[in-house]
Structures are given as C-alpha cells and as structure tokens.
Scaffold this active site. Structure first.
Site, PDB file in Angstrom:
ATOM      1  N   GLY A 101     -16.973   4.200  -3.618  1.00  0.00           N
ATOM      2  CA  GLY A 101     -16.387   4.974  -2.165  1.00  0.00           C
ATOM      3  C   GLY A 101     -15.702   4.114  -1.059  1.00  0.00           C
ATOM      4  N   ASP A 145      -4.453   0.368  -9.236  1.00  0.00           N
ATOM      5  CA  ASP A 145      -5.833   0.061  -9.255  1.00  0.00           C
ATOM      6  C   ASP A 145      -6.139  -0.072 -10.752  1.00  0.00           C
ATOM      7  OD1 ASP A 145      -5.557   0.962  -6.730  1.00  0.00           O
ATOM      8  OD2 ASP A 145      -6.516   2.772  -6.964  1.00  0.00           O
ATOM      9  N   SER A 160     -25.756   6.253 -16.043  1.00  0.00           N
ATOM     10  CA  SER A 160     -25.491   5.178 -14.979  1.00  0.00           C
ATOM     11  C   SER A 160     -26.686   4.834 -14.366  1.00  0.00           C
ATOM     12  CB  SER A 160     -24.424   5.676 -14.151  1.00  0.00           C
ATOM     13  OG  SER A 160     -24.296   4.842 -13.195  1.00  0.00           O
ATOM     14  N   SER A 172     -13.894   1.550  -7.577  1.00  0.00           N
ATOM     15  CA  SER A 172     -15.081   1.744  -8.558  1.00  0.00           C
ATOM     16  C   SER A 172     -14.547   2.551  -9.576  1.00  0.00           C
ATOM     17  CB  SER A 172     -15.936   2.192  -7.744  1.00  0.00           C
ATOM     18  OG  SER A 172     -15.873   3.504  -7.098  1.00  0.00           O
ATOM     19  N   GLU A 174       0.816  -1.192  -0.020  1.00  0.00           N
ATOM     20  CA  GLU A 174       0.085  -0.026   0.078  1.00  0.00           C
ATOM     21  C   GLU A 174       0.787   1.341  -0.013  1.00  0.00           C
ATOM     22  OE1 GLU A 174      -3.182  -0.330  -1.050  1.00  0.00           O
ATOM     23  OE2 GLU A 174      -3.628  -1.457   0.517  1.00  0.00           O
ATOM     24  N   HIS A 175       0.431   2.458  -0.716  1.00  0.00           N
ATOM     25  CA  HIS A 175       1.183   3.449  -1.193  1.00  0.00           C
ATOM     26  C   HIS A 175       2.840   3.250  -1.404  1.00  0.00           C
ATOM     27  CE1 HIS A 175      -1.744   6.314   0.280  1.00  0.00           C
ATOM     28  NE2 HIS A 175      -2.285   5.435   1.006  1.00  0.00           N
ATOM     29  N   GLY A 177     -13.311   2.295  -1.344  1.00  0.00           N
ATOM     30  CA  GLY A 177     -11.786   1.925  -1.552  1.00  0.00           C
ATOM     31  C   GLY A 177     -11.471   0.725  -2.299  1.00  0.00           C
ATOM     32  N   LEU A 178     -12.415   0.231  -3.367  1.00  0.00           N
ATOM     33  CA  LEU A 178     -12.318  -1.076  -4.150  1.00  0.00           C
ATOM     34  C   LEU A 178     -12.198  -0.773  -5.370  1.00  0.00           C
ATOM     35  CD1 LEU A 178     -14.884  -2.948  -1.925  1.00  0.00           C
ATOM     36  CD2 LEU A 178     -12.543  -3.118  -1.834  1.00  0.00           C
TER      37      LEU A 178
HETATM   38  C1  GLA Z   1      -5.120   4.457  -4.320  1.00  0.00           C
HETATM   39  C2  GLA Z   1      -4.409   4.739  -5.631  1.00  0.00           C
HETATM   40  C3  GLA Z   1      -3.385   3.573  -5.892  1.00  0.00           C
HETATM   41  C4  GLA Z   1      -2.459   3.463  -4.475  1.00  0.00           C
HETATM   42  C5  GLA Z   1      -3.371   3.274  -3.333  1.00  0.00           C
HETATM   43  C6  GLA Z   1      -2.679   2.867  -2.075  1.00  0.00           C
HETATM   44  O1  GLA Z   1      -6.089   3.319  -4.301  1.00  0.00           O
HETATM   45  O2  GLA Z   1      -5.374   4.918  -6.720  1.00  0.00           O
HETATM   46  O3  GLA Z   1      -2.390   4.160  -6.867  1.00  0.00           O
HETATM   47  O4  GLA Z   1      -1.649   4.324  -4.501  1.00  0.00           O
HETATM   48  O5  GLA Z   1      -4.206   4.302  -3.059  1.00  0.00           O
HETATM   49  O6  GLA Z   1      -1.824   1.989  -2.246  1.00  0.00           O
END
Ligand code: GLA
Length: 376
Positions: free
Chosen positions: A120, A170, A65, A125, A31-32, A122-123
């Site tokens: 919203g 993503d 949509s 969308s 992550e990040h 964090g998956l």
């Molecule tokens: C969001 C960003 C990704 C990534 C994550 C954290 O989902 O779109 O590019 O940086 O945060 O891992």
C-alpha cells in the site's frame, strides 16, 4: 536449507524446488505517462518479495504468505477465471491463469512468500508479487520468455484477471531493472535503456518517504484518469497523448473544450518532456540538477493531474524547506510515497524534518537495485 526454504517446509511439509526474488520500485519521474505510450524512468528498490516454490501435479495452487493473516489459500487451477477473487492470492492466481491462457504448460504449485516491500506504499508490492510468481513458475516449467514479455504477461494478469487498467511500468521495473541504474522505458516501442544513477558517487541520497496513507477512491480514480487521457487524445485526433509534442501543447489546449481534459493533457505532455530532461542531465553526470525537475513534476501531478494528497504535499514541501534538492510523489498517487533527492550530508536533517511534520511517515534511503532473480 535457507530460512525461506525452512518456512516453506513448515507450511507445506516438504522442501521447495527453488526460490526467487522480485523487487518493488520507485519511479524517479514519468508518472501517468505509461498508459499514454510515453516515457518512464523507474528504478528497483532493495526491498523484494521472495517466493519458495514447488510444483504440484494435482491441479491445485496453494499459496501462503508470511505477511498475510489467514493461512494458506488453496485454489483449483481449472476454476481460475477473470474476476474469481481470493484476496491477496488473486494476484498469483491471475499470473498462473495468464501463463496458461498464453499457452504455457504450467500446472499447480505450492508457494510461500515473504516480502519486505511495504504494502500500500505505492512502491509496487503487487508488481513484485506478480513478477516473482511468473519468474518462478516460468523457470520451473521451462517457459522461454524475455523479461519484457514476462512484464507484459504480468500486466495482462492485472488488466484482465484482477480488472485494474494499469500500465506496464511497475512490472517492467521489477523484471528488468539493473543495479546502479534507472530504467528508461519508452512504452510506445517498449525500448529500454539502463541509465546510470550513481548517487553515492556524487554525494547524493534518494529518500523514499512512505506516508502510509491510501485514499479510498484510488482504484476508480485511476481508471477515470486513464479514460480522460484517452478521451483527450481522441478529441485531438491522436492515437495517444504521446503523439502531442511539447511545441504543439498550446494549440492543443485551445482545441480542447473541457477544462479537466486540458489539465490531464498538459500534465502528460510536460511530464514526457521532464523525463527526457532528467535523462539528459543524468547522461551528462549532473544528477544534482534533476532536483528542480522532480519538484516541477510534483506540482504538475498536484495541480494538473490532481492525484496528490495533503500528506504527500506536506512531505514534499517539508523536505524542500529542510534543504532537499527536489521532491515529488511517486506512483499512482492518492497516498503512498514521495521520493526526495538530497545531498548525502543533508539526508538526516531532511528525514528528521519530514518525520516531525508527519509522524506516521516511514523514510528510508533507496539505492537502485537489481530486477528479479533466482535465489536458489
Ligand atoms: C501505477 C500503475 C502504473 C503507472 C503509475 C502512474 O503505479 O501501476 O502503470 O500508471 O501508477 O505512473
């Protein structure tokens, strides 16, 4: 005609030329790290955004949509430019603009979307929306492009047009994942490897717990974190934090004066090491043993990167207390979802405990699913 085609016809009064799907994603770990040239390990969800599409020859983009109020949004493609916002329709508009900016002969279109990816949560969308749009328009206009290049184009649409400095994880997950695997993406060279993730074969379940909270400061905070990582790398004389090996971390931390930059650096370096550790365990067929590594990743995001929130911490702590093997927040943070690894026999008890602790949470099992594809 499919249900999606019938819905398209209801909106636009004619049949679509085809339909496509692109999934949301969960990040297992890493992550990040993507905007630090590092390692990520996402997999695609079974939840997808689907699009029925037909070309237009009058220079209009019309998008509708099933999941958004307000009816169809109509935009003139010659008027599209970075920053020209149109609510949710900014994302498809951005993709169309970026395709044309890259020299692809893409014109107007009618598009009807339906999505099962929680918005919203964090998956990803928005990545699913971008990727399905790029794939559909590219197919209809005969654009030849690798899936990785398609993901890069979608990332550029978000960076340049939407104005969010996201990494490429993503979009790559939505475009490139395969069923039954997590995707190891080494962002530096954009090398990909599909890593087998047979959960059922080892009596394991991965649960996604969508807290359904989104903290308001998340947009500016993401950019600030990215800038902090880049400042730390520059101060250390590195082109990115990816270049700092775990063995050099202590010396680097001594060299950094700013406490915040030290924390950001420690997370990125230890997180890259955790991705490699998880991949080693998966390759050895030891899925169960990744649990503690996931939990260590959560602590690092909570304490060093400081992108968790009380609801995510509660989900993680409750799941672990109820017998989960590991748990961590997933995605950018400040709300959104956690991913929980549990024995298949314990999944119901873990789910019940998390739901009792946080009644608004939505918990579902996540099976590694295919990346984007054409439906019809
Ligand atoms: C969001 C960003 C990704 C990534 C994550 C954290 O989902 O779109 O590019 O940086 O945060 O891992």
């Amino acid at each position: 005609m499919t249900d999606l085609g019938i819905a398209f016809k209801d909106v636009f009064g004619r049949a679509p030329e085809g339909s496509w799907a692109a999934p949301g994603r969960v990040n297992l770990i890493g992550e990040h790290t993507d905007y630090n040239d590092g390692h990520v390990l996402p997999f695609a969800l079974p939840q997808t955004t689907r699009a029925a599409v037909a070309r237009r020859d009058d220079g209009l983009l019309r998008v509708h949509s099933a999941d958004m109020d307000g009816g169809a949004v109509e935009l003139r493609i010659d008027d599209l430019a970075p920053g020209v916002a149109a609510g949710w329709a900014t994302y498809p508009a951005a993709v169309l603009w970026t395709l044309r900016e890259a020299g692809h002969p893409v014109g107007g279109a009618d598009i009807h979307y339906e999505s099962t990816v929680p918005v919203g949560g964090g998956l990803s969308s928005s990545a699913a929306l971008q990727v399905v749009t790029a794939l559909a328009l590219g197919d209809l206009h005969g654009v030849e492009m690798s899936r990785q290049d398609l993901a890069l184009l979608c990332q550029r649409s978000e960076n340049v047009y939407v104005g969010a400095p996201v990494g490429v994880m993503d979009q790559t997950a939505s475009a490139c994942c395969t069923e039954g695997h997590a995707l190891h993406l080494d962002v530096r060279g954009l090398q990909q490897r599909q890593v087998p993730l047979d959960l059922a074969g080892q009596d394991l379940t991965l649960l996604v717990a969508d807290t359904r909270v989104k903290h308001a400061h998340s947009d500016g905070a993401y950019a600030a974190l990215r800038a902090g990582c880049e400042a730390a790398a520059a101060e250390l004389g590195l082109s990115s934090l990816r270049d700092l090996p775990a063995g050099g971390l202590d010396a680097a931390l001594d060299a950094l004066a700013d406490e915040r930059l030290r924390r950001l650096t420690r997370h990125v370096v230890t997180e890259n090491a955790r991705v490699e550790e998880v991949i080693g365990l998966l390759d050895a067929g030891r899925i169960r043993d990744i649990g503690p590594v996931l939990t260590a990743g959560h602590r690092s995001l909570r304490d060093d990167f400081q992108v968790s929130c009380p609801e995510l911490d509660l989900v993680v702590d409750t799941a672990l207390a109820a017998g989960a093997l590991g748990a961590r927040m997933t995605g950018g943070g400040f709300g959104g979802s956690a991913v929980v690894l549990a024995g298949a026999a314990d999944a119901a008890a873990v789910t019940a405990a998390v739901q009792a602790a946080l009644p608004a949470v939505r918990v579902f099992p996540a099976t590694p699913s295919p990346g984007a594809y054409r439906l019809s």
